[in-house]
Design a protein around this motif. Structure first.
Motif, PDB file in Angstrom:
ATOM      1  N   LYS A  48      -3.100  -5.743  10.318  1.00  0.00           N
ATOM      2  CA  LYS A  48      -2.935  -6.932   9.269  1.00  0.00           C
ATOM      3  C   LYS A  48      -1.791  -7.055   9.381  1.00  0.00           C
ATOM      4  O   LYS A  48      -0.470  -6.263   8.808  1.00  0.00           O
ATOM      5  CB  LYS A  48      -4.001  -6.086   7.883  1.00  0.00           C
ATOM      6  CG  LYS A  48      -5.628  -5.832   8.299  1.00  0.00           C
ATOM      7  CD  LYS A  48      -5.738  -5.594   6.600  1.00  0.00           C
ATOM      8  CE  LYS A  48      -7.388  -5.507   7.421  1.00  0.00           C
ATOM      9  NZ  LYS A  48      -7.989  -4.789   5.517  1.00  0.00           N
ATOM     10  N   LYS A  49      -1.186  -7.949   8.442  1.00  0.00           N
ATOM     11  CA  LYS A  49       0.045  -8.304   7.775  1.00  0.00           C
ATOM     12  C   LYS A  49       0.692  -6.936   6.553  1.00  0.00           C
ATOM     13  O   LYS A  49       1.959  -7.012   6.751  1.00  0.00           O
ATOM     14  CB  LYS A  49       0.430  -9.455   7.334  1.00  0.00           C
ATOM     15  CG  LYS A  49       0.258 -10.713   8.217  1.00  0.00           C
ATOM     16  CD  LYS A  49       0.866 -12.487   8.069  1.00  0.00           C
ATOM     17  CE  LYS A  49       0.391 -13.024   9.536  1.00  0.00           C
ATOM     18  NZ  LYS A  49       1.019 -14.816   8.473  1.00  0.00           N
ATOM     19  N   ASP A  50      -0.418  -7.190   6.111  1.00  0.00           N
ATOM     20  CA  ASP A  50       0.205  -5.878   4.897  1.00  0.00           C
ATOM     21  C   ASP A  50       0.626  -4.758   5.323  1.00  0.00           C
ATOM     22  O   ASP A  50       0.945  -4.058   4.869  1.00  0.00           O
ATOM     23  CB  ASP A  50      -1.189  -6.256   3.463  1.00  0.00           C
ATOM     24  CG  ASP A  50      -0.435  -6.106   2.352  1.00  0.00           C
ATOM     25  OD1 ASP A  50       0.480  -5.803   2.000  1.00  0.00           O
ATOM     26  OD2 ASP A  50      -1.621  -4.408   1.961  1.00  0.00           O
ATOM     27  N   LYS A  57       1.273   2.213   6.062  1.00  0.00           N
ATOM     28  CA  LYS A  57       2.562   1.275   5.676  1.00  0.00           C
ATOM     29  C   LYS A  57       3.737   1.358   5.931  1.00  0.00           C
ATOM     30  O   LYS A  57       3.731   2.088   5.933  1.00  0.00           O
ATOM     31  CB  LYS A  57       2.583   0.763   3.926  1.00  0.00           C
ATOM     32  CG  LYS A  57       0.696   0.623   3.525  1.00  0.00           C
ATOM     33  CD  LYS A  57       0.426  -0.482   4.291  1.00  0.00           C
ATOM     34  CE  LYS A  57      -1.084  -0.856   3.038  1.00  0.00           C
ATOM     35  NZ  LYS A  57      -1.592  -2.346   3.057  1.00  0.00           N
ATOM     36  N   ARG A  96       8.056  -3.196  -3.879  1.00  0.00           N
ATOM     37  CA  ARG A  96       6.820  -2.713  -3.761  1.00  0.00           C
ATOM     38  C   ARG A  96       6.552  -1.707  -3.991  1.00  0.00           C
ATOM     39  O   ARG A  96       6.451  -1.113  -3.728  1.00  0.00           O
ATOM     40  CB  ARG A  96       6.278  -3.332  -2.657  1.00  0.00           C
ATOM     41  CG  ARG A  96       4.843  -3.114  -2.315  1.00  0.00           C
ATOM     42  CD  ARG A  96       4.031  -3.696  -0.557  1.00  0.00           C
ATOM     43  NE  ARG A  96       4.486  -5.641  -1.090  1.00  0.00           N
ATOM     44  CZ  ARG A  96       3.938  -6.092  -0.027  1.00  0.00           C
ATOM     45  NH1 ARG A  96       3.108  -5.558   0.984  1.00  0.00           N
ATOM     46  NH2 ARG A  96       3.860  -7.222   0.209  1.00  0.00           N
ATOM     47  N   ARG A 134       0.840  -4.031  -7.494  1.00  0.00           N
ATOM     48  CA  ARG A 134       1.702  -5.045  -6.410  1.00  0.00           C
ATOM     49  C   ARG A 134       3.267  -5.261  -8.091  1.00  0.00           C
ATOM     50  O   ARG A 134       3.408  -5.830  -8.922  1.00  0.00           O
ATOM     51  CB  ARG A 134       1.887  -5.802  -5.607  1.00  0.00           C
ATOM     52  CG  ARG A 134       3.206  -6.415  -5.423  1.00  0.00           C
ATOM     53  CD  ARG A 134       3.347  -7.531  -4.733  1.00  0.00           C
ATOM     54  NE  ARG A 134       4.300  -7.541  -3.384  1.00  0.00           N
ATOM     55  CZ  ARG A 134       4.365  -8.745  -2.829  1.00  0.00           C
ATOM     56  NH1 ARG A 134       3.448  -9.736  -2.092  1.00  0.00           N
ATOM     57  NH2 ARG A 134       5.863  -9.238  -2.949  1.00  0.00           N
ATOM     58  N   PHE A 185       5.028  -4.572   6.580  1.00  0.00           N
ATOM     59  CA  PHE A 185       5.106  -5.655   5.815  1.00  0.00           C
ATOM     60  C   PHE A 185       6.421  -6.793   5.634  1.00  0.00           C
ATOM     61  O   PHE A 185       7.606  -5.150   5.255  1.00  0.00           O
ATOM     62  CB  PHE A 185       4.165  -6.150   3.712  1.00  0.00           C
ATOM     63  CG  PHE A 185       4.723  -4.337   2.704  1.00  0.00           C
ATOM     64  CD1 PHE A 185       6.457  -4.775   2.373  1.00  0.00           C
ATOM     65  CD2 PHE A 185       4.023  -3.309   3.324  1.00  0.00           C
ATOM     66  CE1 PHE A 185       6.670  -3.523   1.493  1.00  0.00           C
ATOM     67  CE2 PHE A 185       4.401  -2.655   2.439  1.00  0.00           C
ATOM     68  CZ  PHE A 185       5.925  -2.652   2.246  1.00  0.00           C
TER      69      PHE A 185
END
Length: 416
Positions: free
Chosen positions: A393-395, A360, A406, A413, A398
């Motif tokens: 993915k957007k996640d 992430k 977060r 979350r 982020f």
């Protein structure tokens, strides 16, 4: 009269007389005194692997052999100095900014940032939330085997992982400047004050530019936490930190590492980036710049600082990846002919996310100061477009609101 340049991606050309309270010999403000386990292979202790402040016993004597993996022995790009002793970028993707290009950017390029003057509009587009720890400081650091990140604006994030709480490039001032009367001013204020922070164990500094190394914030943090706060800084910055009254300081070269006393399971490694340093008329690149890799028994975190895109991130990913979280800049990137050497754009930020093998990433270095020419709300839009092009993915990468937190490596979350 003197020509004061703050680095090219941050400042317009500014001419002014030397201000009262600035040290004439240095042209600087006068500081007041005020979830991957490590592989089991151990590497041999490297003597002189870190340089600590001589005024603090823990800084001077706390050395250890860290359990890094076998990839530590692989070839990597080391820091380099020119014949004048100043640091230089070893990357073929680097081109030094010139005065003519700074002037061309300043006076010939249109500024499309268009930051609204209306606080109501800004509150709608970029709300500033009160961080959770203002009302519940006792919750800070309680992340178990997970981690939590809170964006405090610009490149300042608070990270909680592996029983440590630390900050990156803290700036709580209204301006990124040696004086608070001139220079780039925040259009979104800090979501908290230094006094409202929970206990902080360490601070990571990436380089010396005023929006990343802020004297007032350093002084305030030092006044509050004193020698209990460990500062991790680039090679060459120790004397400045000592003049600020900071005692517990570790300065590191690229690929060198150290840790917080009492938390030796977490390794802080100074890793490369493509950038430069300057605070005064004459101190160009006397201090090194870089990124940080924080390696714990349960989590790994990467902080890119300020950077152009270069091969360093593949090296970092190969050596220390995968990272559970990376903090990567997405703003201050236009015009590309000028900014690309020192600041990545959102697409290059995604490439860094991939290179360092981040599970992430959180977007930083946008939405706080208008430092370049792109529209102030464009960075997250361009980021999402780049993520789609790369099939992510957007996640995966982020964006947080100012003051928002977060949780990662947990099933929930964290809501403010």
């Amino acid at each position: 009269m003197f020509l004061f340049e703050l680095y090219s991606a941050k400042w317009r050309i500014l001419k002014s007389s030397p201000k009262k309270g600035m040290d004439k010999s240095t042209d600087e403000e006068q500081p007041s005194t005020a979830s991957n386990q490590y592989p089991k292979e151990a590497v041999k202790k490297r003597q002189n692997s870190s340089r600590g402040s001589g005024s603090n016993d823990s800084s001077r004597t706390f050395r250890k052999s860290f359990r890094l993996d076998y990839r530590l022995e692989e070839d990597v790009t080391k820091s380099k100095r020119g014949k004048d002793g100043r640091f230089v970028n070893p990357w073929p993707t680097w081109k030094s900014p010139t005065l003519s290009n700074i002037l061309k950017w300043s006076f010939m390029e249109k500024n499309n940032s268009n930051v609204p003057r209306s606080k109501q509009e800004l509150d709608k587009e970029l709300p500033v939330l009160q961080p959770y720890f203002v009302q519940a400081p006792e919750d800070a650091g309680k992340t178990g085997a997970g981690m939590r990140v809170t964006w405090l604006g610009h490149a300042t994030v608070m990270v909680e992982m592996d029983e440590l709480v630390f900050l990156t490039d803290p700036i709580f001032s209204q301006r990124a400047s040696p004086i608070q009367l001139l220079g780039p001013k925040r259009f979104r204020g800090p979501p908290c004050t230094v006094a409202q922070l929970p206990r902080i164990d360490a601070v990571l500094i990436s380089h010396t530019h005023y929006d990343h190394l802020d004297y007032n914030s350093v002084a305030s943090l030092n006044e509050r936490f004193g020698s209990e706060l460990r500062w991790f800084v680039p090679l060459g910055l120790l004397p400045w930190m000592q003049r600020c009254g900071c005692e517990n300081v570790i300065e590191l070269d690229w690929w060198e590492e150290n840790c917080v006393p009492g938390h030796d399971a977490v390794t802080f490694v100074f890793t490369p980036s493509q950038h430069w340093c300057k605070r005064t008329v004459t101190d160009d690149n006397k201090v090194l710049w870089g990124s940080w890799s924080v390696l714990g028994p349960w989590n790994r975190f990467f902080f890119a600082g300020d950077t152009g895109y270069c091969f360093a991130f593949e090296q970092i990913g190969k050596r220390f990846g995968p990272f559970d979280l990376a903090a990567i800049p997405i703003g201050a990137y236009e015009p590309r002919w000028f900014m690309k050497y020192q600041h990545v754009d959102p697409e290059e930020a995604v490439r860094i996310h991939i290179d360092v093998q981040a599970k992430k990433s959180v977007a930083i270095h946008w939405g706080t100061f208008a430092l370049a020419n792109e529209y102030y709300l464009d960075p997250p839009v361009k980021l999402n477009e780049a993520l789609e092009r790369y099939g992510l993915k957007k996640d995966d990468f982020f964006v947080l609101r100012h003051g928002e937190s977060r949780n990662l490596n947990t099933n929930d979350r964290f809501e403010n």
